[in-house]
Motif scaffolding. Structure first.
Motif, PDB file in Angstrom:
ATOM      1  N   GLN A   1       0.474  -1.352   0.243  1.00 22.13           N
ATOM      2  CA  GLN A   1       0.496   0.375   0.061  1.00 22.13           C
ATOM      3  C   GLN A   1       0.762   1.338  -0.286  1.00 22.13           C
ATOM      4  O   GLN A   1       0.868   2.064   1.574  1.00 22.13           O
ATOM      5  N   THR A   2       0.930   1.897  -1.706  1.00 17.55           N
ATOM      6  CA  THR A   2       1.932   3.106  -1.081  1.00 17.55           C
ATOM      7  C   THR A   2       0.977   4.296  -0.809  1.00 17.55           C
ATOM      8  O   THR A   2      -0.660   4.509  -0.871  1.00 17.55           O
ATOM      9  N   ALA A   3       1.777   5.474  -0.409  1.00 18.52           N
ATOM     10  CA  ALA A   3       1.294   6.747  -0.277  1.00 18.52           C
ATOM     11  C   ALA A   3       1.922   7.889  -0.737  1.00 18.52           C
ATOM     12  O   ALA A   3       3.340   7.847  -0.534  1.00 18.52           O
ATOM     13  N   SER A   4       1.696   8.379  -1.112  1.00 19.72           N
ATOM     14  CA  SER A   4       1.654   9.315  -2.322  1.00 19.72           C
ATOM     15  C   SER A   4       1.419  10.833  -2.140  1.00 19.72           C
ATOM     16  O   SER A   4       0.792  11.211  -2.044  1.00 19.72           O
ATOM     17  N   PRO A   5       1.841  12.500  -1.890  1.00 20.17           N
ATOM     18  CA  PRO A   5       1.735  13.713  -2.256  1.00 20.17           C
ATOM     19  C   PRO A   5       0.551  13.237  -3.155  1.00 20.17           C
ATOM     20  O   PRO A   5       0.254  14.423  -3.963  1.00 20.17           O
ATOM     21  N   ALA A   6       1.339  13.005  -4.475  1.00 15.22           N
ATOM     22  CA  ALA A   6       0.864  13.540  -6.176  1.00 15.22           C
ATOM     23  C   ALA A   6      -0.240  12.480  -6.029  1.00 15.22           C
ATOM     24  O   ALA A   6      -0.399  10.967  -5.789  1.00 15.22           O
TER      25      ALA A   6
ATOM     26  N   GLY B   1       9.016  15.389  -2.576  1.00 15.54           N
ATOM     27  CA  GLY B   1       8.651  14.130  -1.940  1.00 15.54           C
ATOM     28  C   GLY B   1       8.844  13.539  -2.023  1.00 15.54           C
ATOM     29  O   GLY B   1       9.252  12.788  -3.434  1.00 15.54           O
ATOM     30  N   THR B   2       8.388  12.556  -1.220  1.00 10.26           N
ATOM     31  CA  THR B   2       8.214  10.419  -1.325  1.00 10.26           C
ATOM     32  C   THR B   2       6.946   9.911  -1.389  1.00 10.26           C
ATOM     33  O   THR B   2       5.896  10.470  -1.181  1.00 10.26           O
ATOM     34  N   VAL B   3       7.643   9.017  -2.158  1.00 10.29           N
ATOM     35  CA  VAL B   3       6.463   7.336  -2.123  1.00 10.29           C
ATOM     36  C   VAL B   3       6.787   6.616  -1.183  1.00 10.29           C
ATOM     37  O   VAL B   3       7.744   6.096  -0.524  1.00 10.29           O
ATOM     38  N   THR B   4       6.212   5.933   0.253  1.00 10.84           N
ATOM     39  CA  THR B   4       5.936   5.626   0.939  1.00 10.84           C
ATOM     40  C   THR B   4       5.095   4.345   1.009  1.00 10.84           C
ATOM     41  O   THR B   4       4.535   4.453   0.789  1.00 10.84           O
ATOM     42  N   ALA B   5       6.078   2.742   1.121  1.00  8.44           N
ATOM     43  CA  ALA B   5       5.166   1.942   0.975  1.00  8.44           C
ATOM     44  C   ALA B   5       4.936   0.831   2.361  1.00  8.44           C
ATOM     45  O   ALA B   5       5.875   1.411   3.324  1.00  8.44           O
ATOM     46  N   ALA B   6       3.993   0.168   2.646  1.00  6.08           N
ATOM     47  CA  ALA B   6       3.543   0.047   3.734  1.00  6.08           C
ATOM     48  C   ALA B   6       2.998  -1.588   3.784  1.00  6.08           C
ATOM     49  O   ALA B   6       3.005  -1.992   2.161  1.00  6.08           O
ATOM     50  N   LEU B   7       3.137  -2.622   3.887  1.00  4.22           N
ATOM     51  CA  LEU B   7       2.645  -3.968   4.107  1.00  4.22           C
ATOM     52  C   LEU B   7       1.063  -4.011   4.296  1.00  4.22           C
ATOM     53  O   LEU B   7       0.821  -4.230   5.813  1.00  4.22           O
TER      54      LEU B   7
ATOM     55  N   ALA C   1      12.735  -9.079  -0.323  1.00  5.26           N
ATOM     56  CA  ALA C   1      12.914  -9.276  -1.713  1.00  5.26           C
ATOM     57  C   ALA C   1      11.399  -9.933  -2.611  1.00  5.26           C
ATOM     58  O   ALA C   1      10.562 -10.401  -2.012  1.00  5.26           O
ATOM     59  N   VAL C   2      10.733  -8.804  -3.087  1.00  6.40           N
ATOM     60  CA  VAL C   2       9.529  -9.155  -3.462  1.00  6.40           C
ATOM     61  C   VAL C   2       9.024  -8.837  -5.194  1.00  6.40           C
ATOM     62  O   VAL C   2       9.598  -8.077  -5.120  1.00  6.40           O
ATOM     63  N   GLY C   3       8.452  -9.267  -5.820  1.00  2.00           N
ATOM     64  CA  GLY C   3       8.515  -9.956  -7.719  1.00  2.00           C
ATOM     65  C   GLY C   3       6.887  -9.634  -7.461  1.00  2.00           C
ATOM     66  O   GLY C   3       6.047  -9.206  -6.777  1.00  2.00           O
ATOM     67  N   VAL C   4       6.458  -8.019  -8.767  1.00  2.00           N
ATOM     68  CA  VAL C   4       5.209  -7.268  -9.187  1.00  2.00           C
ATOM     69  C   VAL C   4       5.446  -7.160 -10.079  1.00  2.00           C
ATOM     70  O   VAL C   4       6.314  -7.726 -10.819  1.00  2.00           O
ATOM     71  N   THR C   5       4.365  -6.970 -10.956  1.00  2.00           N
ATOM     72  CA  THR C   5       3.635  -7.145 -12.431  1.00  2.00           C
ATOM     73  C   THR C   5       4.855  -6.181 -13.184  1.00  2.00           C
ATOM     74  O   THR C   5       4.864  -5.504 -12.227  1.00  2.00           O
ATOM     75  N   GLN C   6       4.907  -5.945 -14.458  1.00  5.00           N
ATOM     76  CA  GLN C   6       5.413  -5.355 -15.175  1.00  5.00           C
ATOM     77  C   GLN C   6       4.757  -3.316 -15.000  1.00  5.00           C
ATOM     78  O   GLN C   6       5.536  -2.624 -14.481  1.00  5.00           O
TER      79      GLN C   6
ATOM     80  N   PRO D   1       8.966 -10.791   4.213  1.00  2.00           N
ATOM     81  CA  PRO D   1       8.845  -9.100   4.145  1.00  2.00           C
ATOM     82  C   PRO D   1       7.731  -9.672   5.654  1.00  2.00           C
ATOM     83  O   PRO D   1       7.360 -10.623   5.738  1.00  2.00           O
ATOM     84  N   PRO D   2       7.798  -8.744   5.721  1.00  2.00           N
ATOM     85  CA  PRO D   2       6.587  -7.883   7.542  1.00  2.00           C
ATOM     86  C   PRO D   2       5.411  -8.588   6.545  1.00  2.00           C
ATOM     87  O   PRO D   2       4.693  -8.272   6.196  1.00  2.00           O
ATOM     88  N   SER D   3       4.134  -9.475   7.362  1.00  2.00           N
ATOM     89  CA  SER D   3       3.342  -9.470   7.490  1.00  2.00           C
ATOM     90  C   SER D   3       2.578  -7.975   6.980  1.00  2.00           C
ATOM     91  O   SER D   3       1.430  -7.342   6.924  1.00  2.00           O
ATOM     92  N   SER D   4       2.717  -7.134   8.396  1.00  2.00           N
ATOM     93  CA  SER D   4       1.817  -5.817   8.126  1.00  2.00           C
ATOM     94  C   SER D   4       3.120  -4.552   8.332  1.00  2.00           C
ATOM     95  O   SER D   4       4.326  -4.822   8.993  1.00  2.00           O
ATOM     96  N   GLY D   5       2.752  -3.325   8.393  1.00  2.00           N
ATOM     97  CA  GLY D   5       3.865  -2.576   9.035  1.00  2.00           C
ATOM     98  C   GLY D   5       4.193  -1.825   7.738  1.00  2.00           C
ATOM     99  O   GLY D   5       4.256  -2.333   6.255  1.00  2.00           O
ATOM    100  N   ASN D   6       5.265  -0.717   7.868  1.00  2.00           N
ATOM    101  CA  ASN D   6       6.691   0.064   6.824  1.00  2.00           C
ATOM    102  C   ASN D   6       7.176  -0.999   6.431  1.00  2.00           C
ATOM    103  O   ASN D   6       7.992  -1.542   7.263  1.00  2.00           O
ATOM    104  N   LEU D   7       6.928  -0.736   4.970  1.00  2.00           N
ATOM    105  CA  LEU D   7       8.758  -1.181   4.379  1.00  2.00           C
ATOM    106  C   LEU D   7       9.430  -0.523   3.882  1.00  2.00           C
ATOM    107  O   LEU D   7      10.777  -0.773   4.432  1.00  2.00           O
TER     108      LEU D   7
END
Length: 492
Positions: A278-283, A415-421, A387-392, A301-307
């Motif tokens: 789940q990403t959070a971005s100002p844009a 500005g940055t994009v943060t990711a959480a699981l 490490a995790v894999g995502v689609t193109q 990776p952790p099951s939840s929390g900030n990545l």
């Protein structure tokens, strides 16, 4: 990656025999290795992980007996299950290898207690008939023509030119580290031999094996015992009721082919909600939910929390592909303390992640370079970040979000994009909308793997996925696994 191959001797219909199995199974393993090779390798080794063998051959044999014991405790049959086992030179390169394969060597139809006009693997057919259906059958010249299951594993694994530095781990405790866990690999392959396979359908054409066992035919072939519980949510029918063309299409219908057998259905509650990034971005448009698959190496990776905060990398002069060379000063500064996004291609996943780790990254998102899900494979005990894999498409979206967010900060702090699981509140990992576990149906077809495995989206990971994952156990029943429930749906 596992590359199971179904190998068989095609047998005519069985004669009339009847007897019901009531006792725990017995598995008899016969080596076909020559002197000094495979199970007979005299190379001295130290005991490891509960395996007390003192030669390489003895340790290999001990793992076979250990895994056979697991299956014996979980199955019932009053007919001995015969396995022919050998160590052979299988396909491999310095960065990839066929670990091994196994399959039903003999198949049967129309024996007592069978569904009429349906193909079965011999071990299951014997259990249902109550006798060894191939007893007295002339050997085909191989020396193993009457066995239930034939297995072969890569004797060169870990040697130069064959997945260098990653041999089989022969301990019984699961602590494989950078090596390939042979216990899990063998447990998986024997599962195929026992019947976890579509068996007598060509997934590339959808054609079935004919009644004489001599050819795959577009019409008039006989179904496998598997087909009654394979339900395609697009076609709204099982494979049992499909044409060859419909089965061919279903085999490459991602996330739509489900298993609807009652035993699996009863245990499917073990599957958890789909883990997502789940990403959070100002844009605008930068906040999104993205599915991912965990890598087969490194910590989970952790099951939840900030990545962490996401970071892109730039192309470097002379590198084979993205992230394939040690990071230069600019990329090191970009990823230090952050989550690096790196595209697939040109070098092993472990090289990309190790380079990011050495540059100070806290995690890596590996993006596919073609359509479809990505499961980063490989083995490297030195990797200590997830490490995790995502689609193109999702990888492209994440990279774009990182670039777009820059303008939404200040001059001193872009500005940055943060990711959480977290977990999807609705969808179940590895299951359809009705909670039925999904079979592996990538497009394009993966010969030897498609249809005859659980889908890679299952969470927790399952033994009979097309990859050996680090979080597997040797328990084949819920709440850890769904292998035995599927075998029971077939008649075990």
């Amino acid at each position: 990656m596992l590359t199971p191959v179904i190998s068989r001797s095609l047998i005519a219909a069985a004669c009339a025999l009847t007897c019901l199995a009531t006792q725990a199974a017995t598995i008899n393993i016969t080596s076909r290795d020559p002197a000094g090779k495979g199970f007979n390798d005299p190379t001295p080794v130290a005991p490891v992980g509960g395996n007390t063998g003192t030669t390489l051959g003895e340790q290999r044999w001990n793992v076979y007996r250990y895994v056979a014991g697991i299956w014996e405790k979980n199955l019932q049959s009053n007919v001995t299950i015969n396995v022919s086992a050998g160590w052979e030179a299988l396909t491999c390169t310095a960065t990839s290898a066929t670990l091994g394969s196994a399959g039903a060597w003999n198949i049967w139809r129309d024996f007592p207690n069978a569904k009429a006009g349906t193909w079965y693997p011999q071990a299951l057919a014997n259990k249902l008939a109550g006798v060894d259906l191939s007893a007295g059958q002339p050997d085909d010249g191989s020396g193993y023509g009457n066995v239930d299951i034939k297995t072969q594993f890569n004797i060169n694994l870990g040697n130069p030119g064959c997945l260098d530095g990653s041999p089989f781990y022969l301990g019984l405790d699961g602590n494989a580290g950078s090596k390939v866990n042979f216990v899990e690999t063998l447990l998986h392959e024997l599962g195929h031999g026992l019947g976890f396979s579509v068996l007598t359908v060509s997934t590339g054409t959808g054609n079935r094996l004919n009644a004489s066992g001599s050819a795959y035919v577009s019409t008039g072939g006989l179904p496998s015992i598997w087909e009654q519980y394979m339900y395609d949510n697009t076609a709204k029918k099982t494979w049992l009721n499909m044409t060859s063309a419909e089965r061919k299409a279903s085999a490459i219908n991602p996330l739509q082919l489900a298993w609807i057998g009652p035993n699996v259905k009863a245990g499917a509650g073990m599957l958890k909600r789909i883990p997502i990034i789940q990403t959070a971005s100002p844009a605008p448009g930068g906040s999104m939910n993205i599915d991912f698959n965990t890598a087969s190496f490194g910590p989970l990776p952790p099951s939840s929390g900030n990545l962490g905060t996401l970071a892109n990398i730039a192309a470097q002069a002379g590198e084979a592909g993205p992230g394939c060379s040690p990071f230069d000063a600019a990329n090191t500064a970009a990823v230090k303390g952050k989550v690096a996004i790196i595209s697939r291609g040109s070098c092993p996943f472990v090289d990309k992640v190790r380079n990011a780790q050495n540059a100070g990254a806290v995690a890596v998102i590996l993006a596919n370079n073609a359509a479809g899900a990505l499961i980063p494979g490989g083995s490297d005990g030195s990797i200590v970040i997830p490490a995790v894999g995502v689609t193109q498409a999702d990888g492209d979206a994440l990279k774009a979000a990182v670039n777009t967010a820059l303008a939404y900060g200040s001059r001193s702090k872009p500005g940055t994009v943060t990711a959480a699981l977290t977990a999807d509140p609705v969808r179940i990992a590895g299951a359809d909308a009705n909670g039925n576990p999904l079979l592996y149906t990538p497009n394009p077809l993966v010969s030897g793997s498609s249809v005859s495995h659980w889908d890679v989206t299952a969470f927790p990971n399952l033994l009979m996925e097309p990859n050996i994952n680090p979080d597997l156990t040797t328990v084949v029943v819920p709440p850890y696994d769904l292998t035995l429930p599927l075998l029971k749906d077939l008649g075990w």
